[in-house]
Enzyme design. Structure first.
Site, short mmCIF file in Angstrom:
data_model
loop_
_atom_site.label_atom_id
_atom_site.label_comp_id
_atom_site.label_asym_id
_atom_site.label_seq_id
_atom_site.Cartn_x
_atom_site.Cartn_y
_atom_site.Cartn_z
CG HIS A 1 -8.97 21.67 -8.15
ND1 HIS A 1 -10.26 21.71 -8.61
CD2 HIS A 1 -9.03 22.07 -6.85
CE1 HIS A 1 -11.06 22.12 -7.66
NE2 HIS A 1 -10.33 22.34 -6.57
CG HIS B 1 -12.46 25.42 -7.36
ND1 HIS B 1 -11.23 25.53 -6.75
CD2 HIS B 1 -12.22 25.53 -8.70
CE1 HIS B 1 -10.29 25.67 -7.67
NE2 HIS B 1 -10.86 25.70 -8.86
CG HIS C 1 -9.54 18.35 -11.40
ND1 HIS C 1 -8.55 18.48 -12.35
CD2 HIS C 1 -10.10 19.58 -11.27
CE1 HIS C 1 -8.53 19.74 -12.78
NE2 HIS C 1 -9.46 20.41 -12.14
CD1 TRP D 1 0.78 -0.55 2.95
CD2 TRP D 1 -1.17 0.14 3.76
NE1 TRP D 1 0.90 -0.56 4.31
CE2 TRP D 1 -0.30 -0.14 4.85
CE3 TRP D 1 -2.45 0.58 4.05
CZ2 TRP D 1 -0.66 0.02 6.18
CZ3 TRP D 1 -2.83 0.74 5.39
CH2 TRP D 1 -1.94 0.45 6.43
CG ASN D 2 1.68 2.91 -2.75
OD1 ASN D 2 2.88 2.74 -2.72
ND2 ASN D 2 0.87 2.17 -3.49
#
Length: 261
Positions: free
Chosen positions: A72, A82, A76, A64-65
Protein backbone atom coordinates in the site's frame (compact mmCIF):
# COMPACT_ATOMS: atom_id res chain seq x y z
CA UNK A 1 -24.01 -4.89 -31.27
CA UNK A 2 -20.71 -5.29 -33.12
CA UNK A 3 -18.18 -5.34 -30.27
CA UNK A 4 -15.24 -5.75 -32.66
CA UNK A 5 -16.23 -2.45 -34.25
CA UNK A 6 -16.58 -0.88 -30.81
CA UNK A 7 -13.05 -1.93 -29.86
CA UNK A 8 -11.71 -0.66 -33.18
CA UNK A 9 -13.40 2.68 -32.57
CA UNK A 10 -11.88 2.81 -29.09
CA UNK A 11 -8.36 2.26 -30.39
CA UNK A 12 -8.97 4.70 -33.22
CA UNK A 13 -10.11 7.31 -30.74
CA UNK A 14 -6.95 6.87 -28.66
CA UNK A 15 -4.65 6.99 -31.70
CA UNK A 16 -6.30 10.07 -33.22
CA UNK A 17 -6.68 11.93 -29.93
CA UNK A 18 -10.45 11.76 -29.76
CA UNK A 19 -10.04 9.87 -26.50
CA UNK A 20 -7.45 11.14 -24.02
CA UNK A 21 -5.61 8.77 -21.71
CA UNK A 22 -5.12 10.47 -18.34
CA UNK A 23 -2.58 9.09 -15.88
CA UNK A 24 -4.04 9.17 -12.36
CA UNK A 25 -0.84 7.82 -10.79
CA UNK A 26 1.76 9.57 -8.65
CA UNK A 27 5.47 8.77 -9.29
CA UNK A 28 6.79 5.96 -7.12
CA UNK A 29 10.11 6.85 -5.49
CA UNK A 30 11.91 6.72 -2.15
CA UNK A 31 10.33 10.04 -1.16
CA UNK A 32 6.77 8.91 -1.93
CA UNK A 33 4.74 9.43 1.29
CA UNK A 34 3.68 6.28 3.13
CA UNK A 35 0.89 6.16 5.70
CA UNK A 36 2.11 6.56 9.28
CA UNK A 37 0.65 4.25 11.92
CA UNK A 38 0.84 4.60 15.72
CA UNK A 39 4.12 3.14 17.03
CA UNK A 40 2.49 0.02 18.50
CA UNK A 41 1.66 -1.21 14.99
CA UNK A 42 4.09 -2.62 12.41
CA UNK A 43 5.00 0.02 9.79
CA UNK A 44 4.93 -0.27 6.01
CA UNK A 45 8.21 0.06 4.12
CA UNK A 46 8.91 3.01 1.88
CA UNK A 47 9.75 2.37 -1.76
CA UNK A 48 13.34 1.34 -2.45
CA UNK A 49 15.13 0.84 -5.77
CA UNK A 50 18.30 -1.27 -5.67
CA UNK A 51 20.39 -1.33 -8.81
CA UNK A 52 21.38 -4.81 -10.06
CA UNK A 53 23.41 -3.70 -13.07
CA UNK A 54 23.68 -0.76 -15.44
CA UNK A 55 25.67 -1.64 -18.57
CA UNK A 56 28.71 -2.56 -16.44
CA UNK A 57 30.62 -5.59 -15.13
CA UNK A 58 27.50 -6.76 -13.29
CA UNK A 59 25.65 -6.91 -16.61
CA UNK A 60 27.32 -5.31 -19.63
CA UNK A 61 24.27 -4.90 -21.88
CA UNK A 62 21.43 -4.39 -19.48
CA UNK A 63 20.06 -2.14 -16.76
CA UNK A 64 17.66 -3.42 -14.09
CA UNK A 65 16.77 -3.09 -10.42
CA UNK A 66 15.35 -4.86 -7.43
CA UNK A 67 12.41 -3.05 -5.88
CA UNK A 68 10.86 -3.27 -2.43
CA UNK A 69 7.96 -1.54 -0.74
CA UNK A 70 4.77 -2.19 1.14
CA UNK A 71 1.77 -3.24 -0.94
CA UNK A 72 0.00 0.00 0.00
CA UNK A 73 2.62 2.47 -1.22
CA UNK A 74 2.05 5.38 -3.57
CA UNK A 75 -0.95 5.07 -5.87
CA UNK A 76 -2.26 1.70 -4.78
CA UNK A 77 -5.15 -0.75 -4.81
CA UNK A 78 -6.90 -2.04 -1.67
CA UNK A 79 -8.40 -5.53 -2.04
CA UNK A 80 -11.15 -6.83 0.28
CA UNK A 81 -8.69 -9.18 2.02
CA UNK A 82 -6.80 -6.07 3.20
CA UNK A 83 -9.32 -5.63 6.03
CA UNK A 84 -10.61 -8.13 8.55
CA UNK A 85 -14.20 -7.52 7.43
CA UNK A 86 -13.37 -8.67 3.89
CA UNK A 87 -11.12 -11.61 4.72
CA UNK A 88 -13.69 -14.38 4.12
CA UNK A 89 -14.90 -13.46 0.64
CA UNK A 90 -13.93 -15.81 -2.19
CA UNK A 91 -11.73 -14.20 -4.86
CA UNK A 92 -10.83 -11.36 -2.51
CA UNK A 93 -7.08 -11.01 -3.18
CA UNK A 94 -5.11 -9.36 -5.95
CA UNK A 95 -4.44 -12.62 -7.82
CA UNK A 96 -8.00 -13.91 -8.03
CA UNK A 97 -10.37 -10.92 -8.24
CA UNK A 98 -12.25 -11.22 -11.57
CA UNK A 99 -10.46 -8.87 -13.95
CA UNK A 100 -13.65 -7.24 -15.27
CA UNK A 101 -14.00 -5.66 -11.82
CA UNK A 102 -10.96 -3.46 -12.39
CA UNK A 103 -12.65 -1.43 -15.15
CA UNK A 104 -15.64 0.83 -14.75
CA UNK A 105 -17.14 4.25 -15.35
CA UNK A 106 -15.82 7.09 -13.21
CA UNK A 107 -18.05 9.36 -11.16
CA UNK A 108 -15.93 12.29 -10.02
CA UNK A 109 -17.28 14.32 -7.09
CA UNK A 110 -15.48 17.65 -6.84
CA UNK A 111 -15.10 18.81 -3.24
CA UNK A 112 -11.76 20.58 -3.72
CA UNK A 113 -13.07 23.88 -2.39
CA UNK A 114 -14.46 22.26 0.75
CA UNK A 115 -11.18 20.41 1.35
CA UNK A 116 -9.22 23.66 0.96
CA UNK A 117 -11.37 25.27 3.62
CA UNK A 118 -11.44 22.27 5.96
CA UNK A 119 -8.76 19.55 5.99
CA UNK A 120 -11.18 17.28 7.85
CA UNK A 121 -13.98 17.64 5.29
CA UNK A 122 -16.16 14.53 5.02
CA UNK A 123 -18.19 13.51 1.99
CA UNK A 124 -21.77 12.93 3.13
CA UNK A 125 -24.67 11.13 1.52
CA UNK A 126 -26.33 14.53 1.06
CA UNK A 127 -23.38 15.77 -1.02
CA UNK A 128 -23.52 12.62 -3.17
CA UNK A 129 -27.28 12.94 -3.70
CA UNK A 130 -26.88 16.60 -4.68
CA UNK A 131 -24.23 15.50 -7.19
CA UNK A 132 -26.64 12.86 -8.56
CA UNK A 133 -29.41 15.43 -9.05
CA UNK A 134 -27.06 17.28 -11.37
CA UNK A 135 -25.20 14.44 -13.08
CA UNK A 136 -27.50 11.41 -12.78
CA UNK A 137 -27.57 8.40 -10.50
CA UNK A 138 -24.24 6.66 -9.88
CA UNK A 139 -24.35 3.53 -12.06
CA UNK A 140 -23.56 0.02 -10.90
CA UNK A 141 -19.95 -1.13 -11.38
CA UNK A 142 -18.67 2.46 -11.11
CA UNK A 143 -15.59 3.94 -9.47
CA UNK A 144 -16.54 6.87 -7.21
CA UNK A 145 -13.60 9.28 -7.08
CA UNK A 146 -13.35 12.25 -4.72
CA UNK A 147 -11.50 15.23 -6.14
CA UNK A 148 -9.93 17.17 -3.26
CA UNK A 149 -6.76 18.46 -5.00
CA UNK A 150 -4.90 16.95 -2.02
CA UNK A 151 -2.33 15.53 -4.44
CA UNK A 152 -1.15 19.09 -5.15
CA UNK A 153 0.35 19.43 -1.67
CA UNK A 154 4.03 19.88 -2.31
CA UNK A 155 5.73 18.07 0.58
CA UNK A 156 5.25 14.79 2.40
CA UNK A 157 4.65 16.73 5.61
CA UNK A 158 1.85 18.79 4.07
CA UNK A 159 0.42 15.76 2.31
CA UNK A 160 0.22 13.56 5.42
CA UNK A 161 -0.76 16.61 7.54
CA UNK A 162 -0.09 14.98 10.91
CA UNK A 163 -0.79 16.95 14.11
CA UNK A 164 -0.53 15.97 17.77
CA UNK A 165 -3.94 14.30 17.56
CA UNK A 166 -3.16 12.42 14.34
CA UNK A 167 -3.52 13.13 10.61
CA UNK A 168 -6.03 15.57 9.20
CA UNK A 169 -7.12 14.72 5.66
CA UNK A 170 -10.53 14.65 3.95
CA UNK A 171 -12.51 11.48 3.36
CA UNK A 172 -15.88 9.79 3.73
CA UNK A 173 -18.51 10.33 6.39
CA UNK A 174 -19.32 6.99 8.10
CA UNK A 175 -22.92 7.15 6.87
CA UNK A 176 -21.90 7.71 3.25
CA UNK A 177 -19.86 4.52 2.85
CA UNK A 178 -22.72 2.00 3.26
CA UNK A 179 -24.86 4.16 0.96
CA UNK A 180 -22.26 3.87 -1.82
CA UNK A 181 -21.43 0.21 -1.23
CA UNK A 182 -24.92 -1.17 -0.71
CA UNK A 183 -27.36 1.24 -2.36
CA UNK A 184 -25.24 2.14 -5.39
CA UNK A 185 -23.37 -1.16 -5.90
CA UNK A 186 -20.12 0.50 -6.91
CA UNK A 187 -16.78 -1.19 -7.63
CA UNK A 188 -15.03 0.98 -5.10
CA UNK A 189 -13.81 4.43 -4.23
CA UNK A 190 -10.74 6.47 -5.11
CA UNK A 191 -9.10 9.34 -3.24
CA UNK A 192 -6.11 11.67 -3.55
CA UNK A 193 -5.05 11.14 0.07
CA UNK A 194 -2.63 8.47 1.36
CA UNK A 195 -5.52 6.16 2.33
CA UNK A 196 -9.21 5.87 1.52
CA UNK A 197 -10.30 6.82 5.04
CA UNK A 198 -10.21 10.35 6.45
CA UNK A 199 -7.25 11.24 8.61
CA UNK A 200 -9.33 11.23 11.80
CA UNK A 201 -11.18 8.00 10.94
CA UNK A 202 -9.76 6.19 13.99
CA UNK A 203 -12.19 8.30 16.05
CA UNK A 204 -15.26 7.43 13.92
CA UNK A 205 -17.99 4.89 14.61
CA UNK A 206 -17.22 2.46 13.11
CA UNK A 207 -13.48 3.09 13.07
CA UNK A 208 -12.06 3.45 9.55
CA UNK A 209 -15.50 3.14 7.93
CA UNK A 210 -14.24 3.14 4.36
CA UNK A 211 -12.03 0.13 5.02
CA UNK A 212 -14.47 -1.58 7.40
CA UNK A 213 -17.60 -1.21 5.28
CA UNK A 214 -16.22 -0.96 1.73
CA UNK A 215 -14.05 -4.08 2.06
CA UNK A 216 -16.71 -5.70 4.22
CA UNK A 217 -19.00 -5.29 1.20
CA UNK A 218 -16.41 -6.86 -1.14
CA UNK A 219 -15.49 -3.51 -2.73
CA UNK A 220 -12.15 -1.91 -3.51
CA UNK A 221 -10.16 1.22 -2.78
CA UNK A 222 -7.76 3.36 -4.80
CA UNK A 223 -5.52 5.74 -2.86
CA UNK A 224 -3.00 8.49 -3.69
CA UNK A 225 -4.59 9.34 -7.02
CA UNK A 226 -3.75 12.51 -8.92
CA UNK A 227 -4.99 14.51 -11.93
CA UNK A 228 -8.63 14.09 -10.98
CA UNK A 229 -9.09 17.71 -12.04
CA UNK A 230 -8.62 16.49 -15.64
CA UNK A 231 -11.66 14.20 -15.47
CA UNK A 232 -15.27 15.23 -16.13
CA UNK A 233 -17.93 14.43 -13.52
CA UNK A 234 -19.12 11.54 -15.72
CA UNK A 235 -18.11 10.01 -19.03
CA UNK A 236 -14.61 8.73 -18.23
CA UNK A 237 -13.61 5.08 -17.83
CA UNK A 238 -11.08 4.04 -15.17
CA UNK A 239 -8.78 1.04 -15.61
CA UNK A 240 -7.13 -0.04 -12.35
CA UNK A 241 -5.68 -3.58 -12.31
CA UNK A 242 -3.31 -4.32 -9.41
CA UNK A 243 -0.25 -6.54 -9.69
CA UNK A 244 -1.20 -10.22 -9.65
CA UNK A 245 0.37 -10.94 -6.27
CA UNK A 246 -0.75 -14.29 -4.88
CA UNK A 247 -2.81 -13.55 -1.75
CA UNK A 248 -1.89 -9.89 -2.05
CA UNK A 249 -3.87 -7.42 0.03
CA UNK A 250 -3.17 -4.72 -2.55
CA UNK A 251 -0.39 -3.35 -4.70
CA UNK A 252 0.99 -0.23 -6.29
CA UNK A 253 -0.55 0.20 -9.74
CA UNK A 254 -0.81 2.50 -12.75
CA UNK A 255 -4.35 3.90 -12.84
CA UNK A 256 -5.49 5.16 -16.24
CA UNK A 257 -8.63 7.02 -17.27
CA UNK A 258 -10.07 7.19 -20.78
CA UNK A 259 -11.73 10.53 -21.38
CA UNK A 260 -13.62 11.60 -24.53
CA UNK A 261 -12.46 14.94 -25.91
Amino acid sequence: MNYSQTLAQLIGGIVTGGIRVIDLTVPLAAETPVIKLPPQFAPSKSFELEEISRYDSRGPAWYWNNISCGEHTGTHFDAPIHWVTGKDYPQNATHNIPVDRFIGPACVIDVAQQARENADFLLTTEVVENWERKHGKIPEHAWVLIRTDWSRRGSAEAYLNIADDGPHTPGFHPDCVPFLARERDILGVGVETVGTDAGQAATFNPMFPCHTIMHGSNRFGLASLTNLDQLPPTGAIVIAPPLKIVNGSGSPLRVLALVPV
